[in-house]
Motif scaffolding. Structure first.
Motif: not given
Length: 94
Positions: A80-83, A86-87
């Motif tokens: 979830r930390s990469y979301c 990425s977004g």
């Protein structure tokens, strides 16, 4: 204190070089999109193909670097930390 200053100096150059690379990428992409190519001087109509090619080349370089340095692909942070990263990357591409 000296160690902190040398770290800041190194990090500053990384920011400058990254910014210059992104500017160069933007200039080259604009050049590809606005200049005619081939015998009939046709414009390149698919900017999304250029972005896809860039992303695929980035993944290939990442895989090559990871194999050469012996790093793994196991994430160190929760997914979830990469979301957010990425977004924001996707939105900036659009």
């Amino acid at each position: 204190m000296q160690l902190l200053l040398s770290w800041l100096h190194r990090e500053s150059w990384l920011v400058v070089l990254t910014t210059l690379a992104l500017v160069l990428y933007g200039v080259l992409q604009e050049r590809v999109m606005t200049r005619g190519w081939g015998p009939q001087e046709e414009l390149f109509p698919y900017s999304s193909f250029l972005v896809l090619s860039n992303r695929l080349l980035t993944v290939l370089v990442l895989i090559g670097h990871s194999v050469l340095t012996g790093q793994t692909f196991i994430p160190v942070a929760p997914l979830r930390s990469y979301c957010l990263v990425s977004g924001s990357n996707m939105v900036s591409t659009l």
